[in-house]
Design an enzyme around this catalytic site. Structure first.
Site: not given
Ligand code: PLP
Length: 414
Positions: A123, A201, A204, A227, A369
């Protein structure tokens, strides 16, 4: 004990809403989850009955707020099997958690000529902070390739790049586009053996499966409350306490200090050293209640439920004319979460999502993203994505399949 997922659905008031005159089907939980009544009530209870700033009040409602906020950290610590609340830093979201590591640990440890390793399925939150750090320090940012079918990490490439000695490996537990679950325990072991620090990270993964940071062995684990049923604006950085102790503060201000003189200051204990200013108190309290809610169902039950939905959806989409599905398929459900990215031949993903919307089904379309990944998946450089959570049922997938049939009819796809 069998879990009554129909009853769970009734805990989510928003699922009574109508969209375009039809009962709302929400298939965009990878973007943000809906909130159960229990979380909404907890936030309302805080504001109605004990709203006060935390950590410094000596009066009853402030003490109650402080206790609720700290309890939430203890719950989150147990939820991911961390070593206690000193390893749980509350931030705004996974993005801020990763930026904290880049700006604090990265600034301290990354030097000119060092290498930072990420993958091609990240992401933007796990790409851009490292680009900024690499540029600032004169370091190199390298990417682990995916297999040719774009379903998973190329483990040969990973091995070669990890063995060439990066300073840091920062990798997603689960891809937000492909739904691929990476073997982060094995990857962390490989990286540590070669001297790299590891950030996972978990944006998800934490909402959908049991996470054990001790078992994974990672140095950092980042995720977002919104989430996983909690309010927006609250996220978590887990860090091993010895690593967090060694890092400089991320932001300066109130709460993160022990003493302040005119020209210098000393830092508060963990986790407060990294939490400058007034916290998102309602968010922290809401996250604690969200964790209670998830635990009451059981993370393994949640994984099993979502896997059943994913199998059902994939079995119907597989072989459907004009439809391509990305990520691991039916035979690989053990490495796939309930995230299904797809494309319909000749139809722009935004048109797909708009027609779904007309049918009352909320899905997402675009680059999600994850541009370095998505631009290579489809000619439109975008894909549609449906994603499942605890409140979804097979009927929701039937509504999505009906929307696909409508699209095929409109665009005359056989
Ligand atoms: N990492 C992953 C794999 C994601 O899917 C997301 C959000 O969709 C993020 C990071 C970033 O999350 P946030 O926008 O809540 O910071």
């Amino acid at each position: 004990m069998a879990v009554d997922f129909e009853r769970i659905k009734r805990d989510f008031p928003i699922l009574n809403v109508k969209s375009h005159g039809k009962p709302l089907v929400y298939l965009d939980s990878a973007a943000t989850s809906q909130k159960p009544r229990q979380v909404i009530d907890a936030v309302s209870d805080f504001y109605s009955n004990y709203n006060a700033n935390i950590n410094r009040g000596v009066y009853e409602i402030s003490e109650k707020a402080t206790e609720a906020y700290s309890n939430s950290k203890n719950k989150v610590s147990s939820f991911i099997n961390a070593g206690g609340m000193e390893e749980i830093i509350y931030v705004r979201n996974a993005t801020e958690a990763i930026n904290l590591v880049a700006m604090s640990w990265g600034d301290q440890n990354i030097k000119k000529g060092d290498r930072i390793l990420i993958s091609e399925m990240e992401h933007h939150s796990n790409i851009v902070p490292w680009q900024l750090l690499a540029k600032k320090k004169g370091a190199a940012l390298e990417y682990i390739k995916l297999t040719e079918d774009n379903t998973r990490l190329d483990m040969e490439d990973l091995k070669a790049k990890v063995e060439s000695g990066p300073k840091l490996l920062s990798i997603t537990h689960v891809s937000n586009v492909l739904g691929t679950i990476n073997d982060v325990k094995r990857i962390t072991e490989m990286a540590h053996k070669n001297g790299a620090a590891v950030l996972i990270d978990g944006a998800q993964s934490a909402p959908h499966m049991a996470v054990d940071v001790k078992d994974i062995g990672c140095d950092f684990f980042a995720f977002s409350g919104h989430k996983m049923l909690a309010p927006t604006g609250i996220g978590v950085l887990y860090g091993k306490s010895e690593v967090l102790e060694s890092m400089p503060p991320f932001l300066g201000g109130g709460d993160m200090i022990k003493t302040v003189e005119k020209q210098s200051a000393t830092w508060n204990d963990l986790p407060w050293k990294f939490e400058a200013g007034t916290s998102n108190i309602e968010g922290g309290i809401g996250l604690g209640v969200a964790v209670d809610y998830l635990n009451s169902i059981g993370m393994d039950n949640i994984t099993a439920h979502e896997s059943e939905l994913t199998e059902y959806a994939l079995s119907r989409l597989d072989g459907m004319s004009g439809v391509s599905v990305f990520g691991p398929g039916q035979k690989d459900l053990d490495i796939k979460t309930g995230v299904i990215a797809f494309a319909i031949k000749g139809v722009h993903p935004h048109d797909v999502a708009s027609i779904f919307d007309n049918e009352g089904v909320a899905i997402r379309a675009g680059h999600h993203c994850a541009m370095p990944l998505v631009v290579g998946l489809a000619p439109e450089k975008a894909v549609a994505r449906m994603s499942f959570y605890i409140y979804n049922r097979k009927e929701d997938i039937d509504r999505a399949l009906k929307a696909i049939e409508t699209i095929k009819r409109i665009f005359k796809i056989n």
